[in-house]
Design a protein around this motif. Structure first.
Motif, PDB file in Angstrom:
ATOM      1  N   PHE A  14      -4.198  -7.429  -3.236  1.00 57.13           N
ATOM      2  CA  PHE A  14      -3.789  -7.532  -1.842  1.00 57.13           C
ATOM      3  C   PHE A  14      -5.025  -7.708  -0.977  1.00 57.13           C
ATOM      4  O   PHE A  14      -5.908  -6.845  -0.950  1.00 57.13           O
ATOM      5  CB  PHE A  14      -3.012  -6.290  -1.414  1.00 57.13           C
ATOM      6  N   ILE A  46      -2.635  -2.999  -9.716  1.00 59.26           N
ATOM      7  CA  ILE A  46      -2.667  -3.311  -8.290  1.00 59.26           C
ATOM      8  C   ILE A  46      -4.034  -2.963  -7.714  1.00 59.26           C
ATOM      9  O   ILE A  46      -4.504  -1.832  -7.834  1.00 59.26           O
ATOM     10  CB  ILE A  46      -1.584  -2.530  -7.526  1.00 59.26           C
ATOM     11  N   ALA A  76      -6.407  -3.186  -4.149  1.00 63.15           N
ATOM     12  CA  ALA A  76      -6.509  -3.433  -2.713  1.00 63.15           C
ATOM     13  C   ALA A  76      -7.913  -3.926  -2.413  1.00 63.15           C
ATOM     14  O   ALA A  76      -8.896  -3.262  -2.742  1.00 63.15           O
ATOM     15  CB  ALA A  76      -6.230  -2.155  -1.929  1.00 63.15           C
ATOM     16  N   LEU A  88      -0.423  -2.489   1.408  1.00 65.87           N
ATOM     17  CA  LEU A  88       0.110  -1.587   0.392  1.00 65.87           C
ATOM     18  C   LEU A  88       0.693  -0.334   1.034  1.00 65.87           C
ATOM     19  O   LEU A  88       1.774   0.130   0.646  1.00 65.87           O
ATOM     20  CB  LEU A  88      -0.982  -1.221  -0.604  1.00 65.87           C
ATOM     21  N   LEU A 109       3.352   1.125  -1.505  1.00 70.00           N
ATOM     22  CA  LEU A 109       2.811   0.910  -2.841  1.00 70.00           C
ATOM     23  C   LEU A 109       1.455   1.598  -2.980  1.00 70.00           C
ATOM     24  O   LEU A 109       0.672   1.631  -2.024  1.00 70.00           O
ATOM     25  CB  LEU A 109       2.662  -0.586  -3.127  1.00 70.00           C
ATOM     26  N   PRO A 138      -2.186   1.657  -4.871  1.00 67.30           N
ATOM     27  CA  PRO A 138      -3.064   0.840  -5.709  1.00 67.30           C
ATOM     28  C   PRO A 138      -3.675   1.641  -6.854  1.00 67.30           C
ATOM     29  O   PRO A 138      -3.859   2.855  -6.750  1.00 67.30           O
ATOM     30  CB  PRO A 138      -4.142   0.381  -4.728  1.00 67.30           C
TER      31      PRO A 138
END
Length: 211
Positions: free
Chosen positions: A7, A25, A27, A35, A40, A42
Motif C-alpha cells: 500500500f 501486506i 505499508a 490500511l 487491515l 500490515p
C-alpha cells in the motif's frame, strides 16, 4: 501464488482482489493510512515517513535522502522475502507524476528479476511483461494500451484484440500500441525480446496468466 501486497500513499479506492491468508501486506510510508482506514493490519511498515509525518512503532526506517522510493523499498523487501507476485495499491492516482513514472520503473525492476508486479489504480491496472506473455480471458471489455519499455521490444504478437500484430517491433519513440480494445475474445500480448508496459481498465481484473 502468494502475493506481496503493498500500500502506497496515493489515492486508494478499494481492493481489486481478496487478500489471502498467506499474502504479505506491506505499508509503504503514507500507505499505512489506507490500511488503518480499511481495518487491515500490515505485516511490515517501511519508508522514510515524510508522507505519513511520524514513525510508526516497529517500522523499518530509511533516510529521506536515498536512491529508492518507498515503493521500491517495499518491492525490494518483498523480493528478499521470496515473493514473485506484487500488488501495489495507492500507486497510480497521486498528485506526483514523477512518482507514477517511478512506479512504472519499479515494475520493470521486478520484471528484470523474474517477478510480476501490478499497479492498481482507481480506473486502471498496469503491469510490465519481459520476454514473456499475458493471457486475457474472454469477456473483457474496454481499452488496453501497450508501450515499449526501454530498448526496442522485438517479436511482439498481439492477438484477440481489435488491432492485432504478428512478430512486430515496438519502440520507445512511437506509441503504436496505444488505445487498443478488447473484443470479448480470449487475447494474448507477447514479446520475445524486451519489455512491454501494458495497462487496461481495472473493472476487468487480472490476466489468467503472466509469464
Amino acid at each position: 501464488m502468494k502475493k506481496c501486497i503493498i500500500f502506497c500513499a496515493a489515492e486508494f479506492d478499494k481492493l481489486a482482489a481478496p487478500i489471502d491468508r498467506e499474502d504479505y501486506i506491506l505499508a509503504a510510508d503514507g500507505g499505512l493510512r489506507h490500511l488503518e482506514k480499511a481495518g487491515l493490519k500490515p505485516h511490515g511498515i517501511i519508508g522514510d515517513f515524510d508522507s505519513l509525518g511520524y514513525v510508526p512503532t516497529g517500522a523499518e526506517v530509511f533516510p529521506v535522502e536515498k536512491d529508492d522510493t518507498d515503493a521500491m523499498l517495499a518491492a525490494k523487501k518483498g523480493l528478499q522475502l521470496g515473493f514473485r507476485a506484487f500488488y501495489f495499491y495507492g500507486s497510480l492516482d497521486g498528485p506526483r507524476l514523477d512518482h507514477t513514472l517511478a512506479n512504472f520503473q519499479t515494475l520493470q525492476y521486478l520484471a528484470d528479476r523474474g517477478a510480476t508486479g501490478y499497479l492498481i489504480g482507481n480506473d486502471y491496472i498496469v503491469t510490465v511483461v519481459r520476454d514473456g506473455k499475458l493471457l486475457f480471458p474472454a469477456g473483457w471489455e474496454g481499452t488496453v494500451s501497450v508501450f515499449c519499455m526501454g530498448a526496442d521490444a522485438a517479436g511482439v504478437t498481439i492477438r484477440g484484440l481489435y488491432y492485432e500484430l504478428k512478430n512486430g517491433t515496438l519502440t520507445a519513440g512511437f506509441p503504436l500500441g496505444v488505445s487498443n480494445h478488447f473484443t470479448g475474445r480470449e487475447a494474448e500480448i507477447a514479446v520475445e525480446q524486451g519489455s512491454l508496459l501494458v495497462m487496461w481498465d481495472r473493472k476487468n481484473g487480472f490476466p489468467v496468466s503472466a509469464r
